[in-house]
Design a protein around this motif. Structure first.
Motif, PDB file in Angstrom:
ATOM      1  N   CYS A 121      -0.619   4.830  -6.873  1.00  0.00           N
ATOM      2  CA  CYS A 121      -1.599   3.630  -6.410  1.00  0.00           C
ATOM      3  C   CYS A 121      -2.338   4.078  -5.249  1.00  0.00           C
ATOM      4  CB  CYS A 121      -0.888   2.446  -6.027  1.00  0.00           C
ATOM      5  SG  CYS A 121      -2.013   1.004  -5.292  1.00  0.00           S
ATOM      6  N   LYS A 161      -2.961   2.486 -10.289  1.00  0.00           N
ATOM      7  CA  LYS A 161      -3.207   1.370  -9.909  1.00  0.00           C
ATOM      8  C   LYS A 161      -4.212   1.616  -8.699  1.00  0.00           C
ATOM      9  CE  LYS A 161       0.715  -1.470 -11.257  1.00  0.00           C
ATOM     10  NZ  LYS A 161       1.716  -2.319 -11.136  1.00  0.00           N
ATOM     11  N   ASP A 167      -6.904  -3.298  -8.950  1.00  0.00           N
ATOM     12  CA  ASP A 167      -5.953  -4.376  -9.630  1.00  0.00           C
ATOM     13  C   ASP A 167      -5.735  -5.569  -8.826  1.00  0.00           C
ATOM     14  OD1 ASP A 167      -4.816  -2.713 -12.154  1.00  0.00           O
ATOM     15  OD2 ASP A 167      -5.006  -1.232 -10.629  1.00  0.00           O
ATOM     16  N   VAL A 208       0.429  -5.219  -5.988  1.00  0.00           N
ATOM     17  CA  VAL A 208       0.085  -4.104  -6.988  1.00  0.00           C
ATOM     18  C   VAL A 208       1.414  -3.727  -7.463  1.00  0.00           C
ATOM     19  CG1 VAL A 208      -2.123  -3.205  -6.370  1.00  0.00           C
ATOM     20  CG2 VAL A 208      -0.053  -2.257  -5.249  1.00  0.00           C
TER      21      VAL A 208
END
Length: 215
Positions: A6, A119, A141, A166
């Motif tokens: 992420c 993400k 996201d 997330v």
């Protein structure tokens, strides 16, 4: 290092041009010397920005504990004190944020990272401002705005809250911010931190961390 899953980024100064450029343009338009705003912020925040919200209007507005008109009145009063001429408080913050321009190169970088399957999330301290959210559904996201959640960077809980949104553990996240102490706090939570200065430097560092060509 855990596999990165992420990318979390700040807004002002990362997805926009440098904050000091926008603030300087606003002060010039309002006839305020650059050093006056710095002096007021220094008084409110202290050397490390550690004063509590009941003494610190900046922390209060970032957590959503102070209404925009009240913050504008207090800021205008302090600016007027040093400027020696009346600063109009009505619409003061909007006049400031009108000078923020989007950093299309950084927006493109976030978009490319998401297209690669990572993400992405936005984590921003707000001053009650409206954000230009066009395209955010394709970029992020999750979006975490300090004034909407009652927390602010560099408080540990807002980083943990963002990770929850997330569904990622801290070691699997990279956090990009233009303020050093926000990066330090993210690293203490367990994230990988990138102190953003320029697009070229951030892209190079992020490419190395992800092991990806981000051109």
């Amino acid at each position: 290092m855990a596999d990165i899953e992420c990318l979390i980024v700040d807004w002002g100064g990362v997805l926009t041009q440098p904050v000091d450029h926008a603030v300087s343009a606003w002060m010039k338009a309002d006839g305020i010397d650059d050093r006056i705003f710095e002096k007021v912020m220094g008084t409110w925040l202290g050397p490390t920005g550690s004063m509590e919200a009941h003494l610190n209007p900046v922390h209060a507005i970032e957590r959503g504990e102070l209404e925009v008109p009240h913050f504008e009145e207090r800021l205008a009063q302090e600016l007027t004190k040093y400027a020696h001429h009346e600063i109009n408080h009505a619409g003061l913050l909007q006049r400031m944020f009108d000078h923020f321009t989007q950093a299309d190169d950084m927006r493109g970088l976030v978009y490319r990272v998401r297209q690669l399957g990572y993400k992405t999330a936005l984590l921003s301290n707000s001053w009650g401002n409206e954000y230009p959210r066009s395209g955010w559904d394709e970029m992020f996201d999750a979006v975490v705005i300090s004034g909407e959640v009652g927390m602010r960077k560099p408080e540990r809980r807002i980083y943990e809250f963002t990770l929850e949104q997330v569904g990622i553990s801290a070691p699997a996240a990279v956090f990009v911010d233009d303020i050093k102490h926000n990066i330090t706090a993210a690293v203490e939570v367990g994230m990988v931190g990138i102190h953003h200065k320029t697009y070229a430097e951030t892209k190079l560092e992020l490419s190395a961390i992800l092991g990806q060509d981000l051109n």
